[in-house]
Motif scaffolding. Structure first.
Motif, PDB file in Angstrom:
ATOM      1  N   ALA A  74       1.090  -1.050   0.093  1.00 38.54           N
ATOM      2  CA  ALA A  74      -0.162   0.024   0.137  1.00 38.54           C
ATOM      3  C   ALA A  74       0.895   1.305  -0.233  1.00 38.54           C
ATOM      4  N   LEU A  75       0.520   1.720  -1.094  1.00 39.74           N
ATOM      5  CA  LEU A  75       1.528   3.050  -0.763  1.00 39.74           C
ATOM      6  C   LEU A  75       0.936   4.985  -0.539  1.00 39.74           C
ATOM      7  N   PHE A  76       1.566   5.449   0.129  1.00 37.86           N
ATOM      8  CA  PHE A  76       1.065   6.257   1.224  1.00 37.86           C
ATOM      9  C   PHE A  76       1.777   8.367   0.535  1.00 37.86           C
ATOM     10  N   GLN A  77       1.092   9.011   0.861  1.00 36.18           N
ATOM     11  CA  GLN A  77       1.671  10.356   0.993  1.00 36.18           C
ATOM     12  C   GLN A  77       1.240  10.945   1.368  1.00 36.18           C
ATOM     13  N   GLY A  78       1.707  11.551   1.834  1.00 35.11           N
ATOM     14  CA  GLY A  78       1.071  12.399   3.365  1.00 35.11           C
ATOM     15  C   GLY A  78       0.010  11.890   4.297  1.00 35.11           C
ATOM     16  N   GLY A  79      -0.202  10.683   4.704  1.00 34.74           N
ATOM     17  CA  GLY A  79      -0.567  10.288   5.136  1.00 34.74           C
ATOM     18  C   GLY A  79      -1.802   9.907   4.024  1.00 34.74           C
ATOM     19  N   GLU A  80      -1.210   9.941   3.216  1.00 34.62           N
ATOM     20  CA  GLU A  80      -3.340   9.639   2.162  1.00 34.62           C
ATOM     21  C   GLU A  80      -2.729   8.096   1.726  1.00 34.62           C
ATOM     22  N   PHE A  81      -3.372   7.979   0.727  1.00 31.88           N
ATOM     23  CA  PHE A  81      -3.629   5.721   0.381  1.00 31.88           C
ATOM     24  C   PHE A  81      -3.286   6.611  -1.165  1.00 31.88           C
ATOM     25  N   LEU A  82      -2.414   6.126  -1.923  1.00 26.48           N
ATOM     26  CA  LEU A  82      -2.739   6.501  -3.479  1.00 26.48           C
ATOM     27  C   LEU A  82      -2.507   5.057  -4.177  1.00 26.48           C
ATOM     28  N   ALA A  83      -2.599   4.302  -3.222  1.00 28.83           N
ATOM     29  CA  ALA A  83      -2.415   2.463  -4.370  1.00 28.83           C
ATOM     30  C   ALA A  83      -2.506   1.622  -4.038  1.00 28.83           C
ATOM     31  N   VAL A  84      -2.165   0.937  -3.971  1.00 28.36           N
ATOM     32  CA  VAL A  84      -2.194  -1.089  -4.160  1.00 28.36           C
ATOM     33  C   VAL A  84      -1.392  -1.735  -5.158  1.00 28.36           C
ATOM     34  N   VAL A  85      -0.108  -1.995  -4.586  1.00 29.76           N
ATOM     35  CA  VAL A  85       0.128  -2.935  -5.428  1.00 29.76           C
ATOM     36  C   VAL A  85      -0.278  -4.674  -5.649  1.00 29.76           C
ATOM     37  N   LEU A  86      -0.960  -5.052  -6.224  1.00 31.60           N
ATOM     38  CA  LEU A  86      -1.100  -6.259  -5.323  1.00 31.60           C
ATOM     39  C   LEU A  86       0.453  -7.042  -5.981  1.00 31.60           C
ATOM     40  N   PRO A  87      -0.205  -8.903  -6.164  1.00 24.62           N
ATOM     41  CA  PRO A  87       1.605  -9.814  -5.855  1.00 24.62           C
ATOM     42  C   PRO A  87       2.030  -9.896  -7.667  1.00 24.62           C
ATOM     43  N   GLN A  88       0.855  -9.635  -8.569  1.00 24.55           N
ATOM     44  CA  GLN A  88       1.748  -9.955 -10.229  1.00 24.55           C
ATOM     45  C   GLN A  88       1.949  -7.980 -10.634  1.00 24.55           C
ATOM     46  N   GLY A  89       1.673  -7.426  -9.400  1.00 28.45           N
ATOM     47  CA  GLY A  89       2.857  -5.953  -9.812  1.00 28.45           C
ATOM     48  C   GLY A  89       1.677  -5.265 -10.384  1.00 28.45           C
ATOM     49  N   ARG A  90       0.739  -5.639 -10.393  1.00 30.46           N
ATOM     50  CA  ARG A  90      -0.943  -4.591 -11.505  1.00 30.46           C
ATOM     51  C   ARG A  90      -0.823  -3.457 -10.254  1.00 30.46           C
ATOM     52  N   VAL A  91      -0.848  -1.916 -10.159  1.00 31.51           N
ATOM     53  CA  VAL A  91      -0.870  -0.771  -9.562  1.00 31.51           C
ATOM     54  C   VAL A  91      -1.922  -0.347 -10.015  1.00 31.51           C
ATOM     55  N   ILE A  92      -2.893  -1.008  -8.965  1.00 30.11           N
ATOM     56  CA  ILE A  92      -4.704   0.128  -8.333  1.00 30.11           C
ATOM     57  C   ILE A  92      -4.715   1.272  -7.592  1.00 30.11           C
ATOM     58  N   PRO A  93      -4.974   2.349  -8.566  1.00 31.22           N
ATOM     59  CA  PRO A  93      -5.025   3.390  -7.719  1.00 31.22           C
ATOM     60  C   PRO A  93      -6.161   3.657  -7.096  1.00 31.22           C
ATOM     61  N   ALA A  94      -5.865   4.396  -5.734  1.00 32.31           N
ATOM     62  CA  ALA A  94      -7.344   4.473  -4.432  1.00 32.31           C
ATOM     63  C   ALA A  94      -8.539   4.473  -4.912  1.00 32.31           C
ATOM     64  N   ARG A  95      -8.303   5.578  -6.067  1.00 32.60           N
ATOM     65  CA  ARG A  95      -9.236   5.861  -6.306  1.00 32.60           C
ATOM     66  C   ARG A  95     -10.269   5.416  -7.593  1.00 32.60           C
ATOM     67  N   ALA A  96      -9.816   4.011  -7.881  1.00 28.29           N
ATOM     68  CA  ALA A  96      -9.753   3.556  -8.908  1.00 28.29           C
ATOM     69  C   ALA A  96     -10.813   2.878  -8.697  1.00 28.29           C
ATOM     70  N   ALA A  97     -10.066   2.066  -7.239  1.00 32.33           N
ATOM     71  CA  ALA A  97     -10.693   0.607  -6.796  1.00 32.33           C
ATOM     72  C   ALA A  97     -11.845   0.913  -6.267  1.00 32.33           C
TER      73      ALA A  97
END
Length: 97
Positions: A74-97
């Protein structure tokens, strides 16, 4: 990242883990894209000290994930959740989920 509360790197990582849990409650779509079981690794992009600690713990988490499920970042910046990186390397932005 500014640390006005004087929290340790460990405490800051724990706070981000809690924030990720809140994001799961706020966004049911995120729950649907995650593996049923997984090991969470949070990575603050703007907190070098906490990021270093998180990166140092990855070998231990990878060993644990074999039994508990895949490793999810789970990637964060400024305490805000930005995205999740799944095991296959797929990056899902927090807003797109």
């Amino acid at each position: 990242m500014v640390n006005p509360q004087g929290l340790t790197a460990e405490e800051r990582l724990f706070a981000l883990q809690e924030r990720f849990g809140e994001a799961l409650l706020e966004n049911p779509g995120l729950v649907e894209i995650l593996p049923e079981n997984f090991v969470l690794a949070v990575l603050p992009l703007d907190d070098p000290e906490a990021a270093r600690l998180a990166m140092e713990s990855l070998p231990r988490l990878q060993g644990w994930s074999r039994e508990e499920g895949p490793l999810v970042h789970a990637l964060f910046q400024g305490g805000e959740f930005l995205a999740v990186v799944l095991p296959q390397g797929r990056v899902i932005p927090a807003r797109a989920a």
